[in-house]
Design a protein around this motif. Structure first.
Motif, PDB file in Angstrom:
ATOM      1  N   GLU A 159     -66.347  -3.971 -16.630  1.00 55.83           N
ATOM      2  CA  GLU A 159     -67.547  -3.898 -15.802  1.00 55.83           C
ATOM      3  C   GLU A 159     -68.752  -3.858 -16.713  1.00 55.83           C
ATOM      4  O   GLU A 159     -68.693  -3.282 -17.803  1.00 55.83           O
ATOM      5  N   ARG A 200     -52.034   0.866 -11.209  1.00 55.16           N
ATOM      6  CA  ARG A 200     -53.459   0.584 -11.311  1.00 55.16           C
ATOM      7  C   ARG A 200     -53.797  -0.707 -10.588  1.00 55.16           C
ATOM      8  O   ARG A 200     -53.224  -1.742 -10.849  1.00 55.16           O
ATOM      9  N   ARG A 256     -56.754  -3.345  -9.956  1.00 52.83           N
ATOM     10  CA  ARG A 256     -57.930  -3.716 -10.711  1.00 52.83           C
ATOM     11  C   ARG A 256     -59.084  -4.265  -9.898  1.00 52.83           C
ATOM     12  O   ARG A 256     -60.164  -3.741  -9.917  1.00 52.83           O
ATOM     13  N   THR A 257     -58.794  -5.359  -9.277  1.00 53.88           N
ATOM     14  CA  THR A 257     -59.921  -6.167  -8.842  1.00 53.88           C
ATOM     15  C   THR A 257     -60.563  -5.769  -7.527  1.00 53.88           C
ATOM     16  O   THR A 257     -61.744  -5.479  -7.502  1.00 53.88           O
ATOM     17  N   CYS A 286     -57.078  -0.978 -20.764  1.00 51.02           N
ATOM     18  CA  CYS A 286     -57.581   0.181 -20.003  1.00 51.02           C
ATOM     19  C   CYS A 286     -58.884  -0.189 -19.295  1.00 51.02           C
ATOM     20  O   CYS A 286     -59.525  -1.182 -19.666  1.00 51.02           O
ATOM     21  N   PRO A 287     -59.295   0.576 -18.298  1.00 53.43           N
ATOM     22  CA  PRO A 287     -60.576   0.309 -17.645  1.00 53.43           C
ATOM     23  C   PRO A 287     -61.707   0.354 -18.669  1.00 53.43           C
ATOM     24  O   PRO A 287     -61.767   1.264 -19.490  1.00 53.43           O
ATOM     25  N   THR A 288     -62.582  -0.639 -18.602  1.00 50.18           N
ATOM     26  CA  THR A 288     -63.643  -0.771 -19.587  1.00 50.18           C
ATOM     27  C   THR A 288     -64.991  -0.890 -18.904  1.00 50.18           C
ATOM     28  O   THR A 288     -65.156  -1.642 -17.957  1.00 50.18           O
ATOM     29  N   GLY A 342     -61.313  -7.567 -16.988  1.00 52.02           N
ATOM     30  CA  GLY A 342     -61.676  -6.582 -15.976  1.00 52.02           C
ATOM     31  C   GLY A 342     -62.822  -5.683 -16.332  1.00 52.02           C
ATOM     32  O   GLY A 342     -63.108  -4.727 -15.625  1.00 52.02           O
ATOM     33  N   ARG A 358     -66.927  -1.785  -5.609  1.00 54.30           N
ATOM     34  CA  ARG A 358     -67.592  -1.079  -6.697  1.00 54.30           C
ATOM     35  C   ARG A 358     -68.786  -0.327  -6.137  1.00 54.30           C
ATOM     36  O   ARG A 358     -69.303  -0.656  -5.100  1.00 54.30           O
ATOM     37  N   VAL A 407     -57.234  -5.473 -24.532  1.00 53.15           N
ATOM     38  CA  VAL A 407     -57.603  -4.156 -23.999  1.00 53.15           C
ATOM     39  C   VAL A 407     -57.103  -4.043 -22.572  1.00 53.15           C
ATOM     40  O   VAL A 407     -57.428  -4.873 -21.718  1.00 53.15           O
TER      41      VAL A 407
END
Lengths: 715, 301
Positions: free
Chosen positions: A257, B293, B295-296, A228-230, A255, B300, A226
């Protein structure tokens, strides 16, 4: 009624095996983004997302829900319930709905096919959101044992459990038990009912087969692929799929969350829909630039005018008149106050006609009055049930309210019977960002069927208990709670067995300001003068029949019209006016000599104020307007309407006002007889009404934003 | 005392002049470069932003010649816009920063636009606060009367070489006052007047463009060529760089966005710091355009 209707509700065939799957599409064609909600396999269908669809449409998504094969409106093939089958169904649904790319949301098993689609067709999937899910591998060493258990027969006295035999033989009981397990949160009666009713719309045989096919040890590495953002959402109190599974799943998806809903059970998207919606939306917003307006404004705080958002309940037209009266008084105290009204038909029309400003988001509100009309029968409306079944609409409308207050930093939120605002603020206190004044003329659900131990007695007590717990835990949500009446106008009952007396509790938690009438009775004391102004002959007896702002009163109107000839025969000079309200077509009332039919009459209270007899439903505002103006009147509470039957009746009895009649027992003949007897009768023993309630309410509201009035007392 | 001390600081000689820099926060975090502005102030103008941003990013500020940590000189070459942009790149190089989010305010918007146009690989995204640049040209536009004695010096007439040299304090008081129309701005104005006193009128007059400080690249071309995400922030009551300039940029670039801070003067950084910080954070936190993109290391919620 649903909060939003689909634009498409159709079946699509999975091209691989021809199985038809039912799907629904919501929102407009030119929505810039799409979100597809997948079912949790064959157990629960697309309606589980009822809390999500309305708001995501409002957020600019095209929304798709679908029913897994084996459930809802989809086919129930004998076999073919593997993740690949469901993945094919998902793609077929997306293709049929014309969706190239979407955020995918699903519960439990759905991660199996969502991850397949995300891995095989990454260009189709922008985000992946999975709720209460689990990783690729259960403990594989236990796989055989689990399968064996699933297929085993019960021992003698075996407990109901997630087993094939119970699915086949005790399906309803199993669903009821699972529902209770899945919603450990207190006061989840509505969610549990929904859950049971939807799971009953799946096929037990298909469910067994799907469990077997999905249980298969799945060595595929889709999760790792996968890209894509999850986002994973998991309730810490989920007993069906423990939170440890959420953590384990997070480790499998790059990645990903994990958002833990502390204290939530298995279906947080239903029980904590507000928080789930905000979390999903924020997640998507964060990782995909949205089309924001090119210019946004923020105003320096000390330069801002005072602004209030007034939420006026749309059930009938009673609330809006008092709200406008309060707004007028409020402006006397706070002349520069700008008020935006969050209001829907039929209230919005009245508000606009009064020159007030309707908040543009009002058009996004889901219709409450349509829901109430749909719930009504022949002069009957079980208002508590209707309210419970309005949960989806109330949630959708709370989300609209939330958008309105996130957009504009109001100094004050005023809610007149804004039940959704009050309830969801107590459930999400961190969303309260301004003072909130809650106002009501009604306190305490009471069962119409009060047989001890009746389901209704339990539910009303449960709803009341939840409210009491809310207020005790979060007393700062309501900066002020205003009751329209005197404390003794409240019923003498308890909120439920072992719960406080309503009146006692109200004394501690509400300020009673008296009943607001949107006029000064002194203006109508001389009825001849008022009649001349309104175009009525001061000498001619006048009967006015009106049934409020919804279509519910249709049946009463019919009885009145049927009784009219008999009334008129005895009183030939009697003038009759029948007001149909904005939702009943006057053309549908049969013509009668001497009887005038009018559609909506603005400020109807003025006309009622000069009537020799009012014939009305049992709604509080109309009956109190008649009471305050000391008019003789007949009132017909709607059957099963706890507010009209119990609360209003109690209050009117205290005023010694009106003649209460039972609609079902009333014939045109008996109606004619009592009308003739009551027409122009003596009203001198009506309890006098204390004026000034609107001013008292306004003073209390103004205090909340720091404006002191000239010392209004309370009743 | 400062709310936060730099994790590293120093002097660098870049393009022939000594430049002072400071870096805050964890060097492993993504970088944000806070550009200098007109030399009447220096990098302390960002004092309300640095501690907040440094919690989640590596924050870099620097002072070219004229004020703060920059060398003091009246050589006009030190104030050339292109040179200062080269110095910005030099500071990034020295700190081993390949790419940074870049914020500019006032004249720093000129630098930011020029930097993004001429060294796009170094600028991840750009925020322009109180911008004065338009398609018609860089700011400030040369004023031919700047060096002429005036019969009177009222209001903006004080923006004059002779007035700077002879009535510097009054010029500072006037100018800084114009940047702060909001009531109760004493601390912000005191700060800024203080920074203004750390340079000299002899230097300041050399920083006023007379045609050869401004970039050779036409402003319109720079605006058109920029590819990274751009966000504008402007006080609605800005009496120094009126908001019309930002509207001109929006007109030129429909893909750029703006937040208007109503009833606010130019100094939103100092006077409306909470809202500025929130807007900056939201902008920095926004996902990169598709294909880039990251990511890390985003902070958040």
């Amino acid at each position: 009624m649903r909060a939003i209707e689909p634009v498409t509700s159709a079946l699509v065939r999975n091209p691989a095996d021809g199985v038809r799957v039912r799907y629904e599409v919501f929102g407009s064609d030119d929505a810039r983004r799409a979100i597809v909600f997948s079912p949790a396999g064959s157990y629960i269908h697309g309606r589980v997302w009822k809390g999500q669809a309305p708001w995501f449409v409002q957020r600019g998504y095209r929304v798709v829900t679908w029913d897994g094969r084996g459930s809802g409106g989809s086919d129930r093939p004998a076999t073919g319930y593997s993740p690949d089958h469901f993945a094919g169904d998902l793609l077929a649904v997306m293709d049929a709905a014309g969706i190239e790319r979407a955020a995918l949301v699903g519960m439990t098993w759905a991660i199996r096919w969502m991850s397949r689609v995300a891995a095989r067709h990454p260009e189709r999937v922008s985000h992946l959101i999975s709720v209460s899910s689990f990783p690729t591998h259960f403990d594989t060493s236990r796989h055989e044992a689990m399968l064996g258990y699933f297929l085993s027969d019960p021992d003698s006295g075996g407990e109901l459990d997630w087993k094939a035999v119970h699915m086949r033989q005790d399906y309803r009981a199993l669903n009821e038990q699972t529902a209770c397990d899945d919603f450990p949160e207190p006061h989840s009666t509505r969610q549990i009912e929904d859950f049971v009713s939807w799971t009953m719309e799946a096929s037990p045989e298909a469910l067994v087969t799907s469990c077997l096919e999905l249980f298969e040890s799945d060595p595929a590495t889709f999760h790792r692929r996968v890209a894509c953002p999850t986002l994973l959402i998991h309730g810490s109190a989920d007993v069906s799929v423990g939170p440890a599974f959420g953590h384990a799943l997070q480790a499998e998806i790059p990645g990903a969350e994990l958002l833990v809903f502390e204290g939530s059970g298995h279906v947080p998207i239903a029980r904590d829909a507000v928080r789930a919606n905000l979390a999903i939306d924020a997640f998507i917003e964060r990782s995909a630039p949205q089309v924001a307006p090119q210019v946004r404004r923020w105003q320096r705080a000390m330069a801002r005018p005072r602004q209030a958002l007034f939420i006026s309940s749309p059930i009938g037209l009673g609330h809006v008149q008092r709200d406008l009266a309060i707004a007028r008084e409020l402006r006397r105290l706070v002349p520069d106050l700008q008020i935006d009204w969050l209001a829907q038909p039929p209230v919005s029309g009245v508000v606009e006609q009064a020159g007030e400003t309707i908040h543009p988001l009002s058009s996004a509100l889901a219709s409450e009055s349509a829901h109430w009309e749909a719930a009504a029968g022949d002069h009957q409306l079980h208002c508590f049930n209707a309210f419970r079944e309005m949960d989806e609409i109330l949630l959708a409308n709370f989300m609209v309210f939330l958008d309105a207050v996130r957009e504009t930093p109001y100094d004050l939120w005023i809610g007149d019977e804004a039940w959704e605002v009050d309830h969801f603020l107590h459930e999400n206190p961190e969303l309260k960002t301004a003072p909130f004044v809650f106002m009501t003329d009604f306190l305490g659900w009471l069962p119409v069927d009060d047989t001890p131990g009746s389901r209704e007695a339990f539910l009303t007590a449960d709803y009341n208990a939840e409210m009491l717990e809310h207020v005790e835990r979060f007393p700062y949500i309501r900066d002020r709670a205003i009751y329209f009446g005197e404390y003794d106008d409240l019923v003498p009952d308890r909120f439920g067995p072992d719960l406080p007396l309503i009146r006692d509790w109200a004394r501690e938690h509400f300020t009673a300001v008296g009943y607001v009438v949107p006029f000064d009775p002194a203006d109508y004391a001389d009825t001849s003068v008022a009649r001349e102004r309104l175009g009525y002959d001061p000498q001619q007896p006048l009967l006015i029949a009106a049934v409020g702002g919804t279509a519910v009163g249709r049946h009463l109107l019919d009885k009145v019209v049927a009784s009219w000839p008999m009334i008129r025969r005895e009183r030939p000079t009697l003038r009759g006016v029948v007001v149909t309200g904005p939702r009943i077509d006057p053309a549908t009332i049969p013509e009668q000599p001497g009887l005038e039919v009018r559609p909506y009459v603005h400020n109807l209270y003025e006309h009622l104020a000069v009537a020799d007899l009012g014939v009305v439903q049992g709604g509080l505002s109309t009956t109190m307007e008649l009471t305050v103006n000391r008019r003789p009147f007949l009132y017909f509470p709607l059957r099963d309407h706890c507010e009209q039957v119990l609360h209003v009746t109690h209050r009117l009895d205290r005023y010694h006002a009106g003649v209460r009649l039972d609609y079902d027992a009333t014939t045109p003949e008996s109606l004619a007889a009592v009308a003739l007897a009551t027409l122009g009768s003596d009203t001198s023993d009506y309890r006098p009404h204390e004026p000034g309630a609107a001013g008292r309410a306004a003073a209390l509201i103004a205090e909340v934003i720091g404006i002191r009035g000239s010392g209004f007392g309370v009743v | 005392m400062r709310a936060i001390e730099p994790t590293s600081a120093g002097q660098l000689t870049i393009e022939g002049f000594s430049v002072g820099y400071e870096a805050f926060g964890d060097p492993a975090n993504p970088a944000v470069l806070l550009l200098p502005s007109w030399q009447i102030v220096h990098s302390r103008a960002w004092k309300m932003q640095v501690p907040f941003l440094a919690r989640s990013r590596r924050v870099v500020t620097f002072d070219p010649p004229g004020n703060g940590g920059g060398e003091r000189t009246t050589d006009p070459a030190a104030f050339e816009y292109e040179r200062i942009v080269c110095q910005a790149i030099g500071v990034l190089d020295a700190l081993d920063i390949a790419q940074a989010a870049v914020l500019g305010y006032g004249r720093g918007c000129d630098y930011g636009l020029l930097l993004a146009a001429t060294a796009p690989e170094r600028v991840e995204r750009l925020m322009l606060i109180g911008n004065g640049v338009t398609r018609a040209g860089w700011q400030p536009k040369p004023d031919p009367g700047f060096w002429d004695r005036r019969p009177t010096y009222e209001g903006w007439q004080k923006r004059n070489a002779h007035y700077f040299l002879e009535q510097y304090d009054d010029w500072l008081t006037f100018f800084v006052g114009e940047l702060h129309p909001e009531p109760h701005s004493t601390k912000a104005t005191e700060d800024m007047i203080g920074w203004g006193r750390e340079t000299s009128p002899e230097m300041l007059v050399r920083t006023v463009p007379n045609g050869d400080l401004l970039p050779r690249l036409p402003a319109a071309e720079a605006i058109a060529s920029i590819r990274c995400p751009v966000m504008l922030l402007h006080g609605g009551d800005d009496r120094c760089d009126p908001i019309e300039a930002s509207y001109d940029l929006l007109d030129a670039r429909p893909d750029w966005q703006m937040v208007v801070m109503e009833d606010c003067g130019l100094d939103v950084l100092g006077r409306h710091s909470v809202q500025v910080n929130r807007e900056v954070e939201a902008f920095l936190h926004r996902a990169s355009p598709a294909g880039q993109r990251t990511r890390t290391s985003d902070a958040r919620d």
